[in-house]
Design a protein around this motif. Structure first.
Motif, PDB file in Angstrom:
ATOM      1  N   ASP A 249       0.809  -1.222   0.000  1.00  0.00           N
ATOM      2  CA  ASP A 249       0.000   0.000   0.000  1.00  0.00           C
ATOM      3  C   ASP A 249       0.839   1.267   0.000  1.00  0.00           C
ATOM      4  OD1 ASP A 249       0.865  -0.550   2.571  1.00  0.00           O
ATOM      5  OD2 ASP A 249      -1.025  -0.045   3.543  1.00  0.00           O
ATOM      6  N   ASP A 250       1.917   1.286   0.763  1.00  0.00           N
ATOM      7  CA  ASP A 250       2.722   2.504   0.833  1.00  0.00           C
ATOM      8  C   ASP A 250       3.627   2.662  -0.382  1.00  0.00           C
ATOM      9  OD1 ASP A 250       1.664   3.388   3.317  1.00  0.00           O
ATOM     10  OD2 ASP A 250       2.855   1.857   4.312  1.00  0.00           O
TER      11      ASP A 250
ATOM     12  N   SER B 191       4.218   5.703  -5.499  1.00  0.00           N
ATOM     13  CA  SER B 191       4.103   5.774  -6.963  1.00  0.00           C
ATOM     14  C   SER B 191       3.176   6.912  -7.376  1.00  0.00           C
ATOM     15  CB  SER B 191       3.585   4.447  -7.524  1.00  0.00           C
ATOM     16  OG  SER B 191       2.178   4.342  -7.465  1.00  0.00           O
ATOM     17  N   ALA B 192       2.136   7.186  -6.566  1.00  0.00           N
ATOM     18  CA  ALA B 192       1.230   8.298  -6.868  1.00  0.00           C
ATOM     19  C   ALA B 192       1.963   9.627  -6.746  1.00  0.00           C
ATOM     20  CB  ALA B 192       0.022   8.269  -5.937  1.00  0.00           C
ATOM     21  N   GLU B 193       2.781   9.768  -5.703  1.00  0.00           N
ATOM     22  CA  GLU B 193       3.551  11.001  -5.529  1.00  0.00           C
ATOM     23  C   GLU B 193       4.544  11.179  -6.680  1.00  0.00           C
ATOM     24  OE1 GLU B 193       4.673  14.581  -3.949  1.00  0.00           O
ATOM     25  OE2 GLU B 193       3.040  13.312  -3.203  1.00  0.00           O
TER      26      GLU B 193
ATOM     27  N   GLY C 248       8.341   4.504   0.778  1.00  0.00           N
ATOM     28  CA  GLY C 248       8.954   4.086  -0.471  1.00  0.00           C
ATOM     29  C   GLY C 248      10.241   4.856  -0.675  1.00  0.00           C
ATOM     30  N   VAL C 249      11.068   4.371  -1.597  1.00  0.00           N
ATOM     31  CA  VAL C 249      12.341   5.011  -1.911  1.00  0.00           C
ATOM     32  C   VAL C 249      12.422   5.246  -3.407  1.00  0.00           C
ATOM     33  CG1 VAL C 249      14.852   4.756  -1.918  1.00  0.00           C
ATOM     34  CG2 VAL C 249      13.532   3.986   0.058  1.00  0.00           C
TER      35      VAL C 249
ATOM     36  N   VAL D 236      -5.083   6.398  -4.819  1.00  0.00           N
ATOM     37  CA  VAL D 236      -4.708   6.906  -6.140  1.00  0.00           C
ATOM     38  C   VAL D 236      -3.553   6.080  -6.702  1.00  0.00           C
ATOM     39  CG1 VAL D 236      -3.748   8.887  -7.378  1.00  0.00           C
ATOM     40  CG2 VAL D 236      -5.545   9.234  -5.676  1.00  0.00           C
ATOM     41  N   GLY D 237      -2.605   5.734  -5.827  1.00  0.00           N
ATOM     42  CA  GLY D 237      -1.472   4.927  -6.272  1.00  0.00           C
ATOM     43  C   GLY D 237      -1.889   3.553  -6.745  1.00  0.00           C
ATOM     44  N   SER D 238      -2.840   2.940  -6.067  1.00  0.00           N
ATOM     45  CA  SER D 238      -3.303   1.626  -6.506  1.00  0.00           C
ATOM     46  C   SER D 238      -4.017   1.727  -7.856  1.00  0.00           C
ATOM     47  CB  SER D 238      -4.229   0.999  -5.456  1.00  0.00           C
ATOM     48  OG  SER D 238      -5.399   1.774  -5.242  1.00  0.00           O
TER      49      SER D 238
END
Length: 403
Positions: A209-210, A215-217, A241-242, A386-388
Protein backbone atom coordinates in the motif's frame (compact mmCIF):
# COMPACT_ATOMS: atom_id res chain seq x y z
CA UNK A 1 7.71 -2.77 -6.31
CA UNK A 2 6.80 -6.39 -5.92
CA UNK A 3 3.74 -6.74 -8.11
CA UNK A 4 1.71 -9.79 -8.89
CA UNK A 5 -0.43 -10.01 -12.02
CA UNK A 6 -3.26 -12.52 -12.11
CA UNK A 7 -3.37 -15.14 -14.83
CA UNK A 8 -6.07 -13.28 -16.78
CA UNK A 9 -3.91 -10.18 -17.07
CA UNK A 10 -2.13 -9.16 -20.22
CA UNK A 11 0.56 -6.52 -20.12
CA UNK A 12 2.21 -5.84 -23.48
CA UNK A 13 5.61 -5.03 -22.12
CA UNK A 14 8.40 -7.46 -22.80
CA UNK A 15 8.19 -8.20 -26.51
CA UNK A 16 11.81 -9.29 -26.76
CA UNK A 17 13.63 -12.12 -28.45
CA UNK A 18 16.88 -13.67 -27.30
CA UNK A 19 18.71 -11.65 -29.93
CA UNK A 20 17.33 -8.34 -28.68
CA UNK A 21 14.23 -6.20 -28.71
CA UNK A 22 11.83 -6.91 -31.59
CA UNK A 23 10.35 -4.18 -33.76
CA UNK A 24 7.05 -4.48 -31.89
CA UNK A 25 8.85 -4.27 -28.56
CA UNK A 26 10.89 -1.28 -29.72
CA UNK A 27 7.76 0.55 -30.82
CA UNK A 28 6.04 -0.12 -27.49
CA UNK A 29 9.19 0.97 -25.66
CA UNK A 30 9.26 4.26 -27.56
CA UNK A 31 5.55 4.82 -27.03
CA UNK A 32 6.09 4.41 -23.29
CA UNK A 33 9.04 6.79 -23.33
CA UNK A 34 7.01 9.43 -25.13
CA UNK A 35 3.93 9.03 -22.91
CA UNK A 36 6.15 9.28 -19.82
CA UNK A 37 7.76 12.47 -21.12
CA UNK A 38 4.39 14.02 -21.95
CA UNK A 39 3.04 13.18 -18.50
CA UNK A 40 6.09 14.74 -16.84
CA UNK A 41 6.01 17.89 -18.99
CA UNK A 42 2.24 18.32 -19.05
CA UNK A 43 2.30 19.44 -22.69
CA UNK A 44 5.17 19.26 -25.16
CA UNK A 45 5.76 19.57 -28.90
CA UNK A 46 6.98 16.82 -31.22
CA UNK A 47 10.22 18.71 -31.82
CA UNK A 48 11.03 18.78 -28.10
CA UNK A 49 10.13 15.09 -27.76
CA UNK A 50 12.57 14.35 -30.59
CA UNK A 51 15.29 16.31 -28.78
CA UNK A 52 14.68 14.50 -25.49
CA UNK A 53 14.48 10.99 -26.93
CA UNK A 54 16.95 11.19 -29.81
CA UNK A 55 14.28 9.77 -32.11
CA UNK A 56 13.91 11.24 -35.58
CA UNK A 57 11.18 13.77 -36.23
CA UNK A 58 9.50 11.28 -38.57
CA UNK A 59 9.54 8.49 -35.95
CA UNK A 60 8.08 10.82 -33.32
CA UNK A 61 5.36 11.98 -35.72
CA UNK A 62 4.34 8.39 -36.51
CA UNK A 63 4.13 7.50 -32.81
CA UNK A 64 2.29 10.69 -31.84
CA UNK A 65 -0.22 10.19 -34.65
CA UNK A 66 -0.86 6.64 -33.49
CA UNK A 67 -1.31 7.65 -29.85
CA UNK A 68 -3.63 10.46 -30.90
CA UNK A 69 -5.69 8.04 -32.99
CA UNK A 70 -5.97 5.81 -29.92
CA UNK A 71 -7.43 8.78 -27.97
CA UNK A 72 -4.47 8.83 -25.60
CA UNK A 73 -3.28 12.30 -26.63
CA UNK A 74 -4.94 15.60 -27.38
CA UNK A 75 -3.63 18.66 -29.21
CA UNK A 76 -3.34 21.82 -27.18
CA UNK A 77 -3.45 25.42 -28.33
CA UNK A 78 -0.74 26.21 -30.88
CA UNK A 79 2.25 28.06 -29.49
CA UNK A 80 3.57 30.61 -31.94
CA UNK A 81 7.31 31.09 -31.80
CA UNK A 82 9.42 33.86 -33.21
CA UNK A 83 11.09 31.59 -35.77
CA UNK A 84 9.76 28.77 -37.95
CA UNK A 85 6.43 27.01 -37.92
CA UNK A 86 4.17 27.28 -34.86
CA UNK A 87 4.59 24.28 -32.55
CA UNK A 88 1.63 22.18 -31.51
CA UNK A 89 1.96 20.86 -27.92
CA UNK A 90 0.44 17.48 -27.08
CA UNK A 91 -0.83 16.39 -23.68
CA UNK A 92 -2.41 13.28 -22.23
CA UNK A 93 -6.12 12.94 -22.83
CA UNK A 94 -7.76 12.65 -19.39
CA UNK A 95 -10.45 10.43 -20.94
CA UNK A 96 -7.88 8.28 -22.75
CA UNK A 97 -7.61 5.60 -20.07
CA UNK A 98 -8.80 4.85 -16.56
CA UNK A 99 -7.63 2.80 -13.62
CA UNK A 100 -9.47 1.41 -10.62
CA UNK A 101 -7.71 1.19 -7.29
CA UNK A 102 -8.59 -0.93 -4.27
CA UNK A 103 -6.84 0.08 -1.07
CA UNK A 104 -7.06 -2.43 1.76
CA UNK A 105 -6.22 -0.84 5.07
CA UNK A 106 -6.27 -1.98 8.67
CA UNK A 107 -9.06 0.50 9.42
CA UNK A 108 -10.73 1.07 6.03
CA UNK A 109 -11.30 0.05 2.41
CA UNK A 110 -11.09 2.54 -0.45
CA UNK A 111 -12.16 2.08 -4.05
CA UNK A 112 -11.07 4.79 -6.47
CA UNK A 113 -11.44 5.52 -10.18
CA UNK A 114 -8.81 7.81 -11.73
CA UNK A 115 -8.36 9.08 -15.26
CA UNK A 116 -5.23 9.15 -17.42
CA UNK A 117 -3.80 12.25 -15.70
CA UNK A 118 -4.57 11.16 -12.14
CA UNK A 119 -7.82 13.01 -11.50
CA UNK A 120 -10.11 11.16 -9.10
CA UNK A 121 -13.41 10.57 -10.91
CA UNK A 122 -15.15 8.57 -8.19
CA UNK A 123 -14.34 7.10 -4.80
CA UNK A 124 -15.92 4.96 -2.09
CA UNK A 125 -14.79 4.61 1.51
CA UNK A 126 -15.67 2.17 4.28
CA UNK A 127 -14.43 2.33 7.88
CA UNK A 128 -14.23 -0.61 10.27
CA UNK A 129 -12.39 -1.83 13.37
CA UNK A 130 -10.40 -4.43 11.43
CA UNK A 131 -10.52 -5.87 7.89
CA UNK A 132 -12.18 -9.17 7.02
CA UNK A 133 -12.08 -11.12 3.76
CA UNK A 134 -15.86 -11.33 3.49
CA UNK A 135 -16.19 -7.63 4.19
CA UNK A 136 -13.79 -6.88 1.36
CA UNK A 137 -15.63 -9.06 -1.17
CA UNK A 138 -18.98 -7.47 -0.31
CA UNK A 139 -17.51 -3.97 -0.55
CA UNK A 140 -15.84 -4.72 -3.89
CA UNK A 141 -18.80 -6.35 -5.61
CA UNK A 142 -21.08 -3.35 -5.13
CA UNK A 143 -18.31 -0.77 -5.26
CA UNK A 144 -17.02 -1.42 -8.79
CA UNK A 145 -20.52 -0.90 -10.16
CA UNK A 146 -20.97 2.32 -8.21
CA UNK A 147 -17.71 4.03 -9.14
CA UNK A 148 -18.11 3.24 -12.85
CA UNK A 149 -21.80 4.15 -12.95
CA UNK A 150 -21.26 7.61 -14.44
CA UNK A 151 -18.60 6.53 -16.90
CA UNK A 152 -19.90 6.72 -20.51
CA UNK A 153 -20.46 3.25 -21.98
CA UNK A 154 -18.00 3.93 -24.81
CA UNK A 155 -15.26 4.38 -22.20
CA UNK A 156 -15.74 0.93 -20.66
CA UNK A 157 -12.88 -0.55 -22.70
CA UNK A 158 -10.60 2.25 -21.52
CA UNK A 159 -10.62 0.95 -17.93
CA UNK A 160 -7.31 -0.90 -17.96
CA UNK A 161 -7.35 -2.82 -14.73
CA UNK A 162 -7.70 -2.80 -10.99
CA UNK A 163 -4.72 -2.13 -8.76
CA UNK A 164 -4.73 -3.62 -5.28
CA UNK A 165 -2.73 -1.92 -2.54
CA UNK A 166 -2.48 -3.74 0.76
CA UNK A 167 -0.14 -3.75 3.76
CA UNK A 168 2.61 -6.32 3.64
CA UNK A 169 1.41 -9.34 5.66
CA UNK A 170 -1.80 -7.61 6.74
CA UNK A 171 -2.31 -10.35 9.32
CA UNK A 172 0.74 -9.18 11.26
CA UNK A 173 0.70 -6.83 14.25
CA UNK A 174 -2.78 -8.07 15.22
CA UNK A 175 -2.40 -6.92 18.81
CA UNK A 176 -1.36 -3.38 17.80
CA UNK A 177 -4.23 -3.16 15.33
CA UNK A 178 -6.72 -4.33 17.96
CA UNK A 179 -7.97 -7.18 15.76
CA UNK A 180 -8.73 -10.84 16.58
CA UNK A 181 -5.86 -13.02 15.36
CA UNK A 182 -8.25 -15.55 13.80
CA UNK A 183 -9.91 -12.85 11.68
CA UNK A 184 -6.62 -11.57 10.32
CA UNK A 185 -5.33 -15.10 9.74
CA UNK A 186 -8.02 -15.54 7.08
CA UNK A 187 -5.90 -13.28 4.88
CA UNK A 188 -3.04 -15.81 4.95
CA UNK A 189 -5.11 -18.34 3.01
CA UNK A 190 -6.90 -15.86 0.76
CA UNK A 191 -5.64 -15.49 -2.83
CA UNK A 192 -6.28 -11.76 -3.14
CA UNK A 193 -5.61 -11.31 -6.87
CA UNK A 194 -7.70 -14.35 -7.77
CA UNK A 195 -10.51 -13.30 -5.43
CA UNK A 196 -10.69 -9.87 -7.04
CA UNK A 197 -10.59 -11.36 -10.56
CA UNK A 198 -13.67 -13.45 -9.79
CA UNK A 199 -15.61 -10.25 -9.11
CA UNK A 200 -14.03 -8.02 -11.74
CA UNK A 201 -13.36 -8.86 -15.40
CA UNK A 202 -10.31 -6.59 -15.27
CA UNK A 203 -6.61 -7.47 -14.99
CA UNK A 204 -5.40 -7.05 -11.41
CA UNK A 205 -2.08 -5.74 -10.08
CA UNK A 206 -1.03 -6.25 -6.46
CA UNK A 207 1.52 -4.26 -4.45
CA UNK A 208 2.29 -2.88 -1.00
CA UNK A 209 0.00 0.00 0.00
CA UNK A 210 2.72 2.50 0.83
CA UNK A 211 4.68 1.63 -2.30
CA UNK A 212 1.51 2.47 -4.21
CA UNK A 213 1.26 5.79 -2.37
CA UNK A 214 4.85 6.59 -3.30
CA UNK A 215 4.10 5.77 -6.96
CA UNK A 216 1.23 8.30 -6.87
CA UNK A 217 3.55 11.00 -5.53
CA UNK A 218 6.15 10.16 -8.18
CA UNK A 219 3.62 10.14 -11.03
CA UNK A 220 1.29 12.98 -10.10
CA UNK A 221 3.11 14.99 -7.42
CA UNK A 222 6.76 15.76 -6.63
CA UNK A 223 6.48 19.47 -7.57
CA UNK A 224 10.08 20.06 -6.43
CA UNK A 225 11.34 17.59 -9.01
CA UNK A 226 13.38 15.54 -6.53
CA UNK A 227 15.23 12.69 -8.22
CA UNK A 228 16.20 10.93 -4.95
CA UNK A 229 13.81 10.93 -2.00
CA UNK A 230 12.32 8.87 0.79
CA UNK A 231 8.54 8.84 1.03
CA UNK A 232 6.66 8.28 4.29
CA UNK A 233 2.94 7.58 4.54
CA UNK A 234 1.50 7.70 8.04
CA UNK A 235 -1.61 5.58 8.40
CA UNK A 236 -2.63 3.09 11.07
CA UNK A 237 1.01 2.04 10.73
CA UNK A 238 3.79 3.99 9.01
CA UNK A 239 5.36 2.82 5.76
CA UNK A 240 7.00 4.33 2.75
CA UNK A 241 8.95 4.09 -0.47
CA UNK A 242 12.34 5.01 -1.91
CA UNK A 243 12.91 6.84 -5.20
CA UNK A 244 16.38 6.93 -6.75
CA UNK A 245 17.06 8.48 -10.16
CA UNK A 246 13.32 9.06 -10.65
CA UNK A 247 12.59 5.33 -10.25
CA UNK A 248 10.71 3.66 -7.43
CA UNK A 249 12.74 0.87 -5.87
CA UNK A 250 11.16 -2.57 -5.91
CA UNK A 251 10.79 -5.31 -3.32
CA UNK A 252 10.68 -4.32 0.32
CA UNK A 253 12.55 -1.01 -0.12
CA UNK A 254 10.99 1.78 1.92
CA UNK A 255 9.78 -0.47 4.75
CA UNK A 256 10.60 2.31 7.17
CA UNK A 257 8.06 1.10 9.73
CA UNK A 258 10.42 -1.76 10.58
CA UNK A 259 13.43 0.54 10.97
CA UNK A 260 14.91 0.29 14.51
CA UNK A 261 15.22 3.76 16.03
CA UNK A 262 17.04 4.61 19.26
CA UNK A 263 14.96 5.29 22.38
CA UNK A 264 15.80 6.09 25.98
CA UNK A 265 14.06 3.89 28.54
CA UNK A 266 12.70 5.43 31.79
CA UNK A 267 15.76 4.05 33.61
CA UNK A 268 18.04 5.92 31.19
CA UNK A 269 19.09 2.80 29.28
CA UNK A 270 19.55 3.16 25.52
CA UNK A 271 17.46 0.74 23.46
CA UNK A 272 15.86 0.46 20.04
CA UNK A 273 12.24 0.38 18.93
CA UNK A 274 10.71 -0.06 15.50
CA UNK A 275 9.49 3.17 13.95
CA UNK A 276 6.02 1.66 13.62
CA UNK A 277 5.74 1.86 17.42
CA UNK A 278 6.62 5.55 17.46
CA UNK A 279 5.28 7.33 14.39
CA UNK A 280 1.99 5.58 13.52
CA UNK A 281 -1.64 6.56 13.94
CA UNK A 282 -2.37 3.61 16.21
CA UNK A 283 0.03 5.22 18.71
CA UNK A 284 -2.15 8.34 18.71
CA UNK A 285 -5.24 6.16 19.08
CA UNK A 286 -3.75 4.57 22.19
CA UNK A 287 -2.81 7.98 23.60
CA UNK A 288 -6.38 9.20 23.10
CA UNK A 289 -7.90 6.05 24.60
CA UNK A 290 -5.64 6.32 27.64
CA UNK A 291 -6.85 9.91 28.11
CA UNK A 292 -10.49 8.77 28.06
CA UNK A 293 -11.36 9.89 24.51
CA UNK A 294 -12.95 7.92 21.69
CA UNK A 295 -10.05 7.44 19.28
CA UNK A 296 -12.37 6.36 16.44
CA UNK A 297 -13.44 9.98 16.03
CA UNK A 298 -10.17 10.96 14.36
CA UNK A 299 -11.13 8.75 11.41
CA UNK A 300 -14.51 10.45 11.03
CA UNK A 301 -13.84 14.17 10.82
CA UNK A 302 -10.91 16.59 10.67
CA UNK A 303 -12.58 18.79 13.27
CA UNK A 304 -12.10 16.19 16.02
CA UNK A 305 -8.33 16.58 15.80
CA UNK A 306 -8.67 20.13 17.17
CA UNK A 307 -10.44 18.86 20.28
CA UNK A 308 -7.43 16.72 21.21
CA UNK A 309 -4.81 19.35 20.33
CA UNK A 310 -2.52 18.82 23.34
CA UNK A 311 -2.38 15.07 22.81
CA UNK A 312 -1.98 15.49 19.05
CA UNK A 313 0.94 17.89 19.61
CA UNK A 314 2.70 15.36 21.85
CA UNK A 315 2.18 12.71 19.18
CA UNK A 316 3.48 15.02 16.43
CA UNK A 317 6.64 15.59 18.44
CA UNK A 318 7.52 11.91 18.57
CA UNK A 319 6.49 11.40 14.93
CA UNK A 320 8.92 14.16 13.94
CA UNK A 321 11.69 12.55 15.98
CA UNK A 322 11.23 9.28 14.11
CA UNK A 323 11.03 10.95 10.70
CA UNK A 324 14.19 12.94 11.39
CA UNK A 325 16.03 9.69 12.04
CA UNK A 326 14.73 8.29 8.72
CA UNK A 327 15.69 11.48 6.86
CA UNK A 328 19.26 11.55 8.18
CA UNK A 329 19.80 7.87 7.39
CA UNK A 330 18.40 8.40 3.88
CA UNK A 331 20.77 11.31 3.29
CA UNK A 332 23.71 9.24 4.50
CA UNK A 333 22.89 6.06 2.55
CA UNK A 334 21.75 7.30 -0.86
CA UNK A 335 22.02 11.10 -0.71
CA UNK A 336 18.29 11.69 -0.48
CA UNK A 337 17.30 15.25 -1.27
CA UNK A 338 14.16 15.12 0.84
CA UNK A 339 11.77 13.10 2.93
CA UNK A 340 8.21 13.53 1.62
CA UNK A 341 5.39 13.20 4.16
CA UNK A 342 1.77 12.27 3.61
CA UNK A 343 -0.84 10.37 5.55
CA UNK A 344 -4.35 10.01 6.86
CA UNK A 345 -4.65 13.24 8.81
CA UNK A 346 -5.78 16.85 8.30
CA UNK A 347 -3.51 19.13 6.26
CA UNK A 348 -2.68 21.33 9.25
CA UNK A 349 -1.46 18.28 11.18
CA UNK A 350 0.69 17.23 8.23
CA UNK A 351 2.10 20.77 8.00
CA UNK A 352 3.04 20.69 11.69
CA UNK A 353 4.79 17.34 11.23
CA UNK A 354 6.74 18.74 8.28
CA UNK A 355 7.66 21.92 10.19
CA UNK A 356 8.86 20.10 13.30
CA UNK A 357 10.77 17.53 11.28
CA UNK A 358 12.54 20.32 9.40
CA UNK A 359 13.39 22.00 12.71
CA UNK A 360 14.87 18.78 14.05
CA UNK A 361 16.83 18.18 10.84
CA UNK A 362 18.29 21.68 11.01
CA UNK A 363 19.26 21.15 14.65
CA UNK A 364 21.03 17.86 13.86
CA UNK A 365 24.74 17.33 13.25
CA UNK A 366 24.79 17.41 9.43
CA UNK A 367 28.54 17.29 8.94
CA UNK A 368 29.38 15.09 5.95
CA UNK A 369 25.77 15.01 4.71
CA UNK A 370 24.27 16.74 1.72
CA UNK A 371 21.49 19.19 2.49
CA UNK A 372 18.01 17.76 2.68
CA UNK A 373 14.55 18.92 3.66
CA UNK A 374 11.18 17.61 4.74
CA UNK A 375 8.27 18.50 2.47
CA UNK A 376 4.60 17.60 2.30
CA UNK A 377 3.23 15.22 -0.29
CA UNK A 378 0.64 16.66 -2.64
CA UNK A 379 -1.66 13.66 -3.12
CA UNK A 380 -3.01 13.62 0.44
CA UNK A 381 -4.81 10.98 2.44
CA UNK A 382 -5.94 9.19 -0.75
CA UNK A 383 -2.36 8.61 -1.92
CA UNK A 384 -2.58 4.85 -1.39
CA UNK A 385 -5.89 4.70 -3.27
CA UNK A 386 -4.71 6.91 -6.14
CA UNK A 387 -1.47 4.93 -6.27
CA UNK A 388 -3.30 1.63 -6.51
CA UNK A 389 -5.48 2.97 -9.33
CA UNK A 390 -2.31 4.16 -11.04
CA UNK A 391 -0.86 0.63 -11.20
CA UNK A 392 -2.84 -0.49 -14.30
CA UNK A 393 -1.88 2.75 -16.08
CA UNK A 394 1.79 2.30 -15.23
CA UNK A 395 1.70 -1.31 -16.37
CA UNK A 396 0.03 -0.50 -19.67
CA UNK A 397 1.45 2.84 -20.77
CA UNK A 398 4.48 4.13 -18.88
CA UNK A 399 8.08 3.15 -18.21
CA UNK A 400 8.74 4.24 -14.63
CA UNK A 401 7.95 0.79 -13.24
CA UNK A 402 8.47 -2.63 -14.77
CA UNK A 403 5.34 -4.25 -13.40
Amino acid sequence: MKTEVNENSHVSMNHQSKGGRSQSGLRIHNERRILSIIRKEGAISKAKISNQTGLSAQAVTVIINGLEADNLLIRKEIKKGSVGQPSVPFSLNPDGAFGIGLKIGRRNFDLTLIDFVGNVRATLHQVFDYPTVQGLLSFLEDGIKQITLNLPSEFASRVKGIGIATPYEIWGWAEEAGAPTEALNEWKEFDLANGVSKISYLPSYLCNDDTAACSAELSFGNPHGFTHFTYAFIGTFIGGGVVINNSLLTGNAGAIGSLPVPVIKPNGELATQQLIMKSSLFVLENMLNDAGYDSHQIHSSDSYWQEYLDIVDDWIEQVAEGLTYVALNSAAVFEAQAIVIDGIFPEDVRDKIVERTNNKIEASDLRGLSSLMCVNGVIGSKAQSVGSANLPLLATYFQELDL
